[in-house]
Write a protein that holds these residues in place. Structure first.
Motif, PDB file in Angstrom:
ATOM      1  N   ASP A 112       0.812  -1.215   0.000  1.00 48.91           N
ATOM      2  CA  ASP A 112       0.000   0.000   0.000  1.00 48.91           C
ATOM      3  C   ASP A 112       0.847   1.267   0.000  1.00 48.91           C
ATOM      4  OD1 ASP A 112      -2.273  -1.534  -0.001  1.00 48.91           O
ATOM      5  OD2 ASP A 112      -2.534  -1.485   2.185  1.00 48.91           O
ATOM      6  N   ALA A 113       2.085   1.149   0.488  1.00 50.00           N
ATOM      7  CA  ALA A 113       2.974   2.309   0.524  1.00 50.00           C
ATOM      8  C   ALA A 113       3.733   2.494  -0.785  1.00 50.00           C
ATOM      9  CB  ALA A 113       3.963   2.167   1.683  1.00 50.00           C
ATOM     10  N   GLY A 114       3.493   1.598  -1.741  1.00 55.15           N
ATOM     11  CA  GLY A 114       4.154   1.714  -3.034  1.00 55.15           C
ATOM     12  C   GLY A 114       5.498   1.030  -3.112  1.00 55.15           C
ATOM     13  N   LYS A 115       5.863   0.313  -2.058  1.00 52.31           N
ATOM     14  CA  LYS A 115       7.151  -0.381  -2.057  1.00 52.31           C
ATOM     15  C   LYS A 115       7.058  -1.669  -2.872  1.00 52.31           C
ATOM     16  CE  LYS A 115      10.448  -2.693   0.938  1.00 52.31           C
ATOM     17  NZ  LYS A 115      10.754  -3.121   2.312  1.00 52.31           N
ATOM     18  N   ILE A 116       8.069  -1.928  -3.702  1.00 58.93           N
ATOM     19  CA  ILE A 116       8.083  -3.124  -4.535  1.00 58.93           C
ATOM     20  C   ILE A 116       8.315  -4.361  -3.670  1.00 58.93           C
ATOM     21  CG2 ILE A 116       9.286  -4.346  -6.387  1.00 58.93           C
ATOM     22  CD1 ILE A 116       9.987  -1.628  -7.584  1.00 58.93           C
ATOM     23  N   LEU A 117       7.379  -5.308  -3.745  1.00 58.72           N
ATOM     24  CA  LEU A 117       7.504  -6.569  -3.026  1.00 58.72           C
ATOM     25  C   LEU A 117       8.023  -7.678  -3.933  1.00 58.72           C
ATOM     26  CD1 LEU A 117       4.089  -6.539  -1.108  1.00 58.72           C
ATOM     27  CD2 LEU A 117       6.325  -5.845  -0.226  1.00 58.72           C
ATOM     28  N   LEU A 118       7.597  -7.634  -5.193  1.00 64.87           N
ATOM     29  CA  LEU A 118       7.930  -8.712  -6.116  1.00 64.87           C
ATOM     30  C   LEU A 118       7.991  -8.152  -7.529  1.00 64.87           C
ATOM     31  CD1 LEU A 118       8.372 -11.746  -5.573  1.00 64.87           C
ATOM     32  CD2 LEU A 118       6.017 -12.138  -6.270  1.00 64.87           C
ATOM     33  N   TYR A 119       9.010  -8.550  -8.275  1.00 65.55           N
ATOM     34  CA  TYR A 119       9.185  -8.088  -9.655  1.00 65.55           C
ATOM     35  C   TYR A 119       9.570  -9.311 -10.473  1.00 65.55           C
ATOM     36  CZ  TYR A 119      10.678  -4.880 -13.396  1.00 65.55           C
ATOM     37  OH  TYR A 119      10.809  -4.191 -14.577  1.00 65.55           O
ATOM     38  N   LEU A 120       8.618  -9.835 -11.267  1.00 59.15           N
ATOM     39  CA  LEU A 120       8.845 -11.080 -11.989  1.00 59.15           C
ATOM     40  C   LEU A 120       8.314 -10.996 -13.411  1.00 59.15           C
ATOM     41  CD1 LEU A 120       7.586 -13.637  -9.306  1.00 59.15           C
ATOM     42  CD2 LEU A 120       9.968 -13.239  -9.921  1.00 59.15           C
ATOM     43  N   ASN A 121       8.828 -11.878 -14.265  1.00 54.11           N
ATOM     44  CA  ASN A 121       8.219 -12.084 -15.566  1.00 54.11           C
ATOM     45  C   ASN A 121       7.064 -13.064 -15.374  1.00 54.11           C
ATOM     46  OD1 ASN A 121       7.875 -13.699 -18.183  1.00 54.11           O
ATOM     47  ND2 ASN A 121       9.121 -11.965 -18.848  1.00 54.11           N
ATOM     48  N   VAL A 122       5.885 -12.743 -15.897  1.00 58.50           N
ATOM     49  CA  VAL A 122       4.707 -13.579 -15.647  1.00 58.50           C
ATOM     50  C   VAL A 122       4.890 -14.999 -16.163  1.00 58.50           C
ATOM     51  CG1 VAL A 122       3.057 -11.679 -15.596  1.00 58.50           C
ATOM     52  CG2 VAL A 122       3.609 -12.770 -17.769  1.00 58.50           C
ATOM     53  N   ASN A 123       5.737 -15.168 -17.164  1.00 54.12           N
ATOM     54  CA  ASN A 123       5.937 -16.500 -17.729  1.00 54.12           C
ATOM     55  C   ASN A 123       6.713 -17.420 -16.795  1.00 54.12           C
ATOM     56  OD1 ASN A 123       4.659 -16.053 -20.322  1.00 54.12           O
ATOM     57  ND2 ASN A 123       6.342 -14.649 -20.718  1.00 54.12           N
ATOM     58  N   ARG A 124       7.250 -16.857 -15.707  1.00 53.85           N
ATOM     59  CA  ARG A 124       7.939 -17.671 -14.710  1.00 53.85           C
ATOM     60  C   ARG A 124       7.045 -17.966 -13.511  1.00 53.85           C
ATOM     61  NH1 ARG A 124      12.990 -18.746 -15.540  1.00 53.85           N
ATOM     62  NH2 ARG A 124      14.178 -17.610 -17.102  1.00 53.85           N
ATOM     63  N   ILE A 125       5.884 -17.336 -13.466  1.00 55.74           N
ATOM     64  CA  ILE A 125       4.983 -17.531 -12.330  1.00 55.74           C
ATOM     65  C   ILE A 125       4.139 -18.786 -12.556  1.00 55.74           C
ATOM     66  CG2 ILE A 125       3.075 -16.565 -10.996  1.00 55.74           C
ATOM     67  CD1 ILE A 125       4.107 -13.787 -11.764  1.00 55.74           C
ATOM     68  N   ILE A 126       4.138 -19.669 -11.576  1.00 57.88           N
ATOM     69  CA  ILE A 126       3.384 -20.921 -11.663  1.00 57.88           C
ATOM     70  C   ILE A 126       2.002 -20.768 -11.041  1.00 57.88           C
ATOM     71  CG2 ILE A 126       3.340 -23.355 -10.982  1.00 57.88           C
ATOM     72  CD1 ILE A 126       6.419 -23.222 -10.863  1.00 57.88           C
ATOM     73  N   ALA A 127       1.958 -20.188  -9.848  1.00 57.94           N
ATOM     74  CA  ALA A 127       0.676 -20.078  -9.145  1.00 57.94           C
ATOM     75  C   ALA A 127       0.794 -19.110  -7.975  1.00 57.94           C
ATOM     76  CB  ALA A 127       0.232 -21.447  -8.644  1.00 57.94           C
ATOM     77  N   PHE A 128      -0.380 -18.688  -7.472  1.00 57.38           N
ATOM     78  CA  PHE A 128      -0.482 -17.879  -6.262  1.00 57.38           C
ATOM     79  C   PHE A 128      -1.391 -18.615  -5.282  1.00 57.38           C
ATOM     80  CE2 PHE A 128       0.010 -14.892  -9.792  1.00 57.38           C
ATOM     81  CZ  PHE A 128       1.063 -14.091  -9.368  1.00 57.38           C
ATOM     82  N   GLU A 129      -1.045 -18.547  -4.001  1.00 58.01           N
ATOM     83  CA  GLU A 129      -1.860 -19.209  -2.977  1.00 58.01           C
ATOM     84  C   GLU A 129      -2.065 -18.270  -1.795  1.00 58.01           C
ATOM     85  OE1 GLU A 129      -1.671 -23.041   0.096  1.00 58.01           O
ATOM     86  OE2 GLU A 129      -0.087 -22.740  -1.410  1.00 58.01           O
ATOM     87  N   ALA A 130      -3.322 -18.063  -1.394  1.00 60.82           N
ATOM     88  CA  ALA A 130      -3.618 -17.229  -0.232  1.00 60.82           C
ATOM     89  C   ALA A 130      -3.270 -17.984   1.045  1.00 60.82           C
ATOM     90  CB  ALA A 130      -5.092 -16.843  -0.226  1.00 60.82           C
ATOM     91  N   ASN A 131      -2.677 -17.261   2.008  1.00 58.72           N
ATOM     92  CA  ASN A 131      -2.297 -17.852   3.291  1.00 58.72           C
ATOM     93  C   ASN A 131      -2.492 -16.790   4.365  1.00 58.72           C
ATOM     94  OD1 ASN A 131      -1.034 -18.938   5.539  1.00 58.72           O
ATOM     95  ND2 ASN A 131       0.553 -19.956   4.348  1.00 58.72           N
ATOM     96  N   ASP A 132      -3.671 -16.798   5.005  1.00 54.64           N
ATOM     97  CA  ASP A 132      -4.054 -15.761   5.969  1.00 54.64           C
ATOM     98  C   ASP A 132      -3.972 -14.392   5.292  1.00 54.64           C
ATOM     99  OD1 ASP A 132      -4.574 -17.586   7.988  1.00 54.64           O
ATOM    100  OD2 ASP A 132      -2.500 -17.584   8.684  1.00 54.64           O
ATOM    101  N   ASN A 133      -3.154 -13.496   5.846  1.00 50.19           N
ATOM    102  CA  ASN A 133      -3.026 -12.155   5.272  1.00 50.19           C
ATOM    103  C   ASN A 133      -1.900 -12.067   4.243  1.00 50.19           C
ATOM    104  OD1 ASN A 133      -5.099 -11.097   6.896  1.00 50.19           O
ATOM    105  ND2 ASN A 133      -3.679 -10.828   8.607  1.00 50.19           N
ATOM    106  N   TYR A 134      -1.415 -13.203   3.819  1.00 54.83           N
ATOM    107  CA  TYR A 134      -0.290 -13.247   2.886  1.00 54.83           C
ATOM    108  C   TYR A 134      -0.681 -13.982   1.609  1.00 54.83           C
ATOM    109  CZ  TYR A 134       2.702 -11.743   6.723  1.00 54.83           C
ATOM    110  OH  TYR A 134       3.267 -11.030   7.738  1.00 54.83           O
ATOM    111  N   VAL A 135       0.144 -13.794   0.592  1.00 55.76           N
ATOM    112  CA  VAL A 135       0.024 -14.570  -0.640  1.00 55.76           C
ATOM    113  C   VAL A 135       1.381 -15.200  -0.922  1.00 55.76           C
ATOM    114  CG1 VAL A 135      -0.247 -14.460  -3.151  1.00 55.76           C
ATOM    115  CG2 VAL A 135      -1.850 -13.248  -1.672  1.00 55.76           C
ATOM    116  N   ILE A 136       1.363 -16.509  -1.172  1.00 51.26           N
ATOM    117  CA  ILE A 136       2.585 -17.215  -1.551  1.00 51.26           C
ATOM    118  C   ILE A 136       2.630 -17.290  -3.074  1.00 51.26           C
ATOM    119  CG2 ILE A 136       3.899 -19.362  -1.402  1.00 51.26           C
ATOM    120  CD1 ILE A 136       2.417 -19.958   1.210  1.00 51.26           C
ATOM    121  N   THR A 137       3.708 -16.796  -3.648  1.00 49.51           N
ATOM    122  CA  THR A 137       3.901 -16.857  -5.092  1.00 49.51           C
ATOM    123  C   THR A 137       4.881 -17.983  -5.411  1.00 49.51           C
ATOM    124  OG1 THR A 137       3.596 -14.463  -5.258  1.00 49.51           O
ATOM    125  CG2 THR A 137       4.592 -15.578  -7.155  1.00 49.51           C
TER     126      THR A 137
END
Length: 447
Positions: free
Chosen positions: A343-368
């Motif tokens: 929310d503060a605009g800080k970069i958390l993750l910078y990836l090429n989408v073709n390398r992303i396999i899946a996203f999984e919700a885990n409480d208040n987090y997301v596992i990439t």
């Protein structure tokens, strides 16, 4: 900039502890800690050798130390999920052994990783648990470490007066015991607070005081010092010195595989880019002739920033899969970038989408789940909602939210099993199966 995890409890043996263990364990322990301090490439191999021997001999101290070393190594690489797992294993052994000192160390180390992940409530809880133990043990230097880490967390939360108070309390203890390393870290924290407050003179005095105590040779201190010095020089208009310090910080970080400060370096590089753009606009506004060399410099800086990957890398494990995915990983169009910010605009993750396999919700987090450049499975756990991720990833038509807790990349679907009321998707490179909601049209990914 953000000052990250600072102190780790390297529980080196005293002669009393050494006498309580077989000589070969003491030697393995010494070898592993030396490898850690020297940042040797084979430190994990040596730590695992210590761990295996410690478990074989039922020596809790060796097991705790080995797990702690593995936690530190993975933390430094940015593999935070793996790091916390090792620390929790060490904590379990320490609690069963009624080893209060090492329980405190584990609390401190776990809290520090949560702080990096910006889960400040959990971090504070672990730091305070550790501080309570150290106060009972009457160990001033260890208490100073906890005070520092709590101060560092307050600095992250922009509670700067509280941060400064804790840093100064830590500094008083460290100076009282003439502990140079502790003094340097406390001064780094203080200088960072002053930079945030815009007190350049006080920040400069703190950095100058560091020069009187620091003997050199510590990777983390070298990185932090250069980041702070770059910020100070930029604010004072000493741009060449600032750039030199920033390049030095990045070089040290990359050469030593010390990734946790790359986001801080990136932020400072972005600040330089914005400054360059502002200066160029001011020149144009004033009717001055724009220097083509300066324009080229701006373009190069922006291009470098575009290629910087400030990744929060988590758990790594080896995996094998179909050859067809190797070609997929070579795609790197700029339109395929996935940038996740908080929310503060800080970069958390910078990836090429073709390398992303899946996203999984885990409480208040997301596992990439994604692949590294050498096709090794990586995980990144970030404090963000799956809904926000879905909004960002929806522009790419090969991603589907198949379940309330799962988004998958169709290109990595290995197989689909189960019946219509309970489909399960097996993803390439990932061992676990992904459940499918009854309302999801499975033909969208099976076609």
């Amino acid at each position: 900039m953000q000052l990250r995890l600072i102190f780790f409890i390297l529980l080196l043996f005293t002669s009393k502890i050494a006498a309580a263990q077989p000589n070969n364990l003491y030697e393995l322990d010494s070898i592993a800690f030396t490898a850690l301090e020297s940042n040797d490439a084979d430190v994990e191999e040596k730590a695992n050798a210590l761990l295996e021997a410690g478990r074989r001999e039922n020596a809790s101290i060796s097991v705790i130390n080995a797990l702690t070393i593995l936690g530190i190594v993975n933390k430094n690489k940015g593999y935070y999920v793996t790091s916390v797992d090792f620390y929790n294993q060490a904590l379990d052994v320490a609690q069963k052994a009624n080893d209060s000192g090492r329980v405190s160390a584990c609390y401190n180390n776990i809290g520090a990783v949560y702080q990096i992940q910006e889960n400040f409530e959990k971090a504070l809880d672990y730091f305070q648990k550790s501080l309570v133990i150290e106060e009972k043990l009457d160990n001033p230097l260890q208490r100073s470490i906890r005070l520092y880490n709590i101060g560092d967390m307050y600095r992250e939360m922009d509670s700067l007066s509280l941060a400064l108070s804790h840093f100064n309390n830590s500094l008083l203890i460290e100076k009282n015991y003439r502990n140079k390393e502790g003094i340097v870290y406390a001064l780094l924290g203080i200088s960072d607070v002053y930079l945030k407050l815009g007190k350049s003179t006080d920040a400069r005095l703190s950095l100058e005081e560091i020069d009187r105590y620091y003997d050199g040779g510590d990777v983390e201190i070298d990185i932090l010092y250069n980041i702070h010095y770059a910020t100070l020089c930029r604010e004072q208009g000493k741009y060449q010195k600032a750039r030199t310090a920033l390049r030095k910080a990045r070089k040290i970080s990359e050469e030593n595989d010390f990734k946790i400060y790359l986001p801080d370096i990136l932020e400072e590089e972005i600040a330089f880019s914005e400054l360059a753009n502002k200066q160029s606009k001011d020149k144009e506004k004033n009717g001055n002739t724009f220097d083509s060399k300066w324009l080229l410099t701006i373009v190069v800086v922006l291009a470098l920033i575009g290629r910087i990957v400030a990744r929060t890398i988590a758990n790594r494990k080896n995996s094998k899969d179909d050859e067809k995915h190797k070609e997929l990983q070579k795609q790197s169009d700029s339109d395929s970038d996935f940038i996740l910010k908080n929310d503060a605009g800080k970069i958390l993750l910078y990836l090429n989408v073709n390398r992303i396999i899946a996203f999984e919700a885990n409480d208040n987090y997301v596992i990439t789940y994604y692949l590294s450049d050498d096709n090794v499975l990586q995980k990144s756990m970030d404090r963000v909602s799956l809904k926000k991720v879905e909004e960002l990833i929806n522009q790419h038509d090969h991603f589907f939210r198949v379940h309330k807790s799962h988004i998958i990349n169709k290109k990595f679907v290995h197989s689909i099993g189960g019946k219509s009321q309970a489909y399960k998707i097996k993803m390439s490179f990932v061992n676990s199966e992904v459940p499918v909601s009854r309302s999801f049209d499975i033909s969208q990914i099976s076609a």
